[in-house]
Design a protein around this motif. Structure first.
Motif, PDB file in Angstrom:
ATOM      1  N   LEU A 148      31.533  26.764  29.341  1.00  0.00           N
ATOM      2  CA  LEU A 148      31.683  27.047  30.733  1.00  0.00           C
ATOM      3  C   LEU A 148      32.138  26.338  31.934  1.00  0.00           C
ATOM      4  N   THR A 149      32.412  27.427  32.691  1.00  0.00           N
ATOM      5  CA  THR A 149      33.040  26.351  33.584  1.00  0.00           C
ATOM      6  C   THR A 149      32.834  26.811  35.199  1.00  0.00           C
ATOM      7  N   PRO A 150      32.073  25.819  36.296  1.00  0.00           N
ATOM      8  CA  PRO A 150      31.877  26.454  36.976  1.00  0.00           C
ATOM      9  C   PRO A 150      32.902  27.061  38.011  1.00  0.00           C
ATOM     10  N   TRP A 151      32.291  28.347  38.912  1.00  0.00           N
ATOM     11  CA  TRP A 151      33.896  28.328  39.593  1.00  0.00           C
ATOM     12  C   TRP A 151      33.835  28.336  41.393  1.00  0.00           C
ATOM     13  N   ARG A 152      34.247  28.660  41.463  1.00  0.00           N
ATOM     14  CA  ARG A 152      34.479  28.379  43.308  1.00  0.00           C
ATOM     15  C   ARG A 152      34.156  29.323  43.862  1.00  0.00           C
ATOM     16  N   GLU A 153      34.364  30.410  43.737  1.00  0.00           N
ATOM     17  CA  GLU A 153      33.973  31.733  44.167  1.00  0.00           C
ATOM     18  C   GLU A 153      32.914  31.844  45.177  1.00  0.00           C
ATOM     19  N   PRO A 154      33.082  32.443  46.297  1.00  0.00           N
ATOM     20  CA  PRO A 154      30.731  33.321  46.142  1.00  0.00           C
ATOM     21  C   PRO A 154      30.376  33.584  45.697  1.00  0.00           C
ATOM     22  N   GLY A 155      29.335  33.651  45.824  1.00  0.00           N
ATOM     23  CA  GLY A 155      29.275  34.664  44.487  1.00  0.00           C
ATOM     24  C   GLY A 155      28.743  33.969  43.206  1.00  0.00           C
ATOM     25  N   ILE A 156      29.268  35.235  42.366  1.00  0.00           N
ATOM     26  CA  ILE A 156      28.830  35.514  41.024  1.00  0.00           C
ATOM     27  C   ILE A 156      30.902  35.321  40.664  1.00  0.00           C
ATOM     28  N   GLY A 157      31.532  35.727  40.910  1.00  0.00           N
ATOM     29  CA  GLY A 157      32.888  35.066  41.576  1.00  0.00           C
ATOM     30  C   GLY A 157      34.057  36.331  40.943  1.00  0.00           C
ATOM     31  N   LEU A 158      32.911  37.303  41.002  1.00  0.00           N
ATOM     32  CA  LEU A 158      33.819  38.918  40.752  1.00  0.00           C
ATOM     33  C   LEU A 158      35.011  39.329  41.564  1.00  0.00           C
ATOM     34  N   ASP A 159      36.164  39.967  40.490  1.00  0.00           N
ATOM     35  CA  ASP A 159      36.943  40.531  41.160  1.00  0.00           C
ATOM     36  C   ASP A 159      37.181  41.745  41.087  1.00  0.00           C
ATOM     37  N   TRP A 160      35.463  42.025  41.840  1.00  0.00           N
ATOM     38  CA  TRP A 160      35.772  43.814  40.899  1.00  0.00           C
ATOM     39  C   TRP A 160      37.228  44.864  41.765  1.00  0.00           C
ATOM     40  N   PRO A 161      37.756  46.015  41.215  1.00  0.00           N
ATOM     41  CA  PRO A 161      38.577  46.203  41.437  1.00  0.00           C
ATOM     42  C   PRO A 161      38.369  47.896  41.999  1.00  0.00           C
ATOM     43  N   GLY A 162      39.160  48.011  43.054  1.00  0.00           N
ATOM     44  CA  GLY A 162      38.587  49.094  44.163  1.00  0.00           C
ATOM     45  C   GLY A 162      37.769  49.212  44.962  1.00  0.00           C
ATOM     46  N   GLN A 163      37.288  48.007  45.340  1.00  0.00           N
ATOM     47  CA  GLN A 163      36.381  47.365  46.072  1.00  0.00           C
ATOM     48  C   GLN A 163      37.663  47.046  47.785  1.00  0.00           C
ATOM     49  N   LEU A 164      37.416  47.596  48.105  1.00  0.00           N
ATOM     50  CA  LEU A 164      37.137  46.958  49.690  1.00  0.00           C
ATOM     51  C   LEU A 164      36.981  45.339  49.471  1.00  0.00           C
ATOM     52  N   GLY A 165      38.254  44.277  50.050  1.00  0.00           N
ATOM     53  CA  GLY A 165      38.131  43.203  50.421  1.00  0.00           C
ATOM     54  C   GLY A 165      38.764  42.302  48.657  1.00  0.00           C
ATOM     55  N   THR A 166      38.935  42.698  47.954  1.00  0.00           N
ATOM     56  CA  THR A 166      39.435  42.633  46.676  1.00  0.00           C
ATOM     57  C   THR A 166      40.971  42.831  46.401  1.00  0.00           C
ATOM     58  N   SER A 167      41.795  42.263  45.249  1.00  0.00           N
ATOM     59  CA  SER A 167      43.126  42.542  45.377  1.00  0.00           C
ATOM     60  C   SER A 167      42.802  43.924  44.480  1.00  0.00           C
ATOM     61  N   GLY A 168      44.096  44.868  44.494  1.00  0.00           N
ATOM     62  CA  GLY A 168      43.891  45.819  43.972  1.00  0.00           C
ATOM     63  C   GLY A 168      43.134  46.591  44.654  1.00  0.00           C
ATOM     64  N   ALA A 169      42.073  46.769  46.042  1.00  0.00           N
ATOM     65  CA  ALA A 169      41.354  47.357  46.932  1.00  0.00           C
ATOM     66  C   ALA A 169      41.896  48.289  47.866  1.00  0.00           C
ATOM     67  N   GLN A 170      41.562  49.558  47.933  1.00  0.00           N
ATOM     68  CA  GLN A 170      42.134  50.679  47.659  1.00  0.00           C
ATOM     69  C   GLN A 170      41.424  51.265  49.637  1.00  0.00           C
TER      70      GLN A 170
END
Length: 131
Positions: free
Chosen positions: A104-126
């Motif tokens: 298990l490794t902690p992550w630095r991103e806020p929240g749960i750290g997911l980069d969900w495709p297709g959402q605004l503000g994330t990589s690959g966002a449309q």
């Protein structure tokens, strides 16, 4: 002990006696209050603690990994699983390798750290149409 924890954990521990060396918790099944209470019981009794998934999607799996990190649980039950193929592809944080073993490794991103495709503000966002 695993599914037997849905009932009275004290009764399950009495039934298994010295055979029970640890608790396996499924937060999605047990709920947060019961999961935290059983984790405390494991610490009080000196039992090992494993937090495992129930084949949740990426969001649920990220939450289970975050809880496993917070509780200091074993990593065995939070690996990626085949059912994740049913969801848009995204990296679920919280699992790494050290000396060839999953950890298990902690992550630095806020929240749960997911980069969900297709959402605004994330990589690959449309951008929304007409936007």
């Amino acid at each position: 002990l695993d599914e037997s924890l849905l009932g009275d954990p004290e009764e399950a521990l009495r039934m298994w006696g010295d055979w029970a060396s640890g608790l396996v918790l499924k937060p999605t099944v047990l709920g947060p209050e019961r999961t935290l209470g059983l984790a405390e019981l494991a610490r009080e009794r000196g039992l090992s603690l494993t937090v495992t998934h129930c084949f949740e999607g990426p969001v649920g799996l990220a939450h289970v990994r975050a809880l496993a990190l917070a509780l200091g649980a074993d990593v065995a039950g939070v690996d990626d699983h085949a059912a994740l193929a049913a969801f848009p592809r995204c990296a679920v944080p919280g699992l790494g390798q050290r000396e060839g073993a999953l950890v298990l490794t902690p992550w630095r991103e806020p929240g749960i750290g997911l980069d969900w495709p297709g959402q605004l503000g994330t990589s690959g966002a449309q951008e929304p149409e007409g936007g």
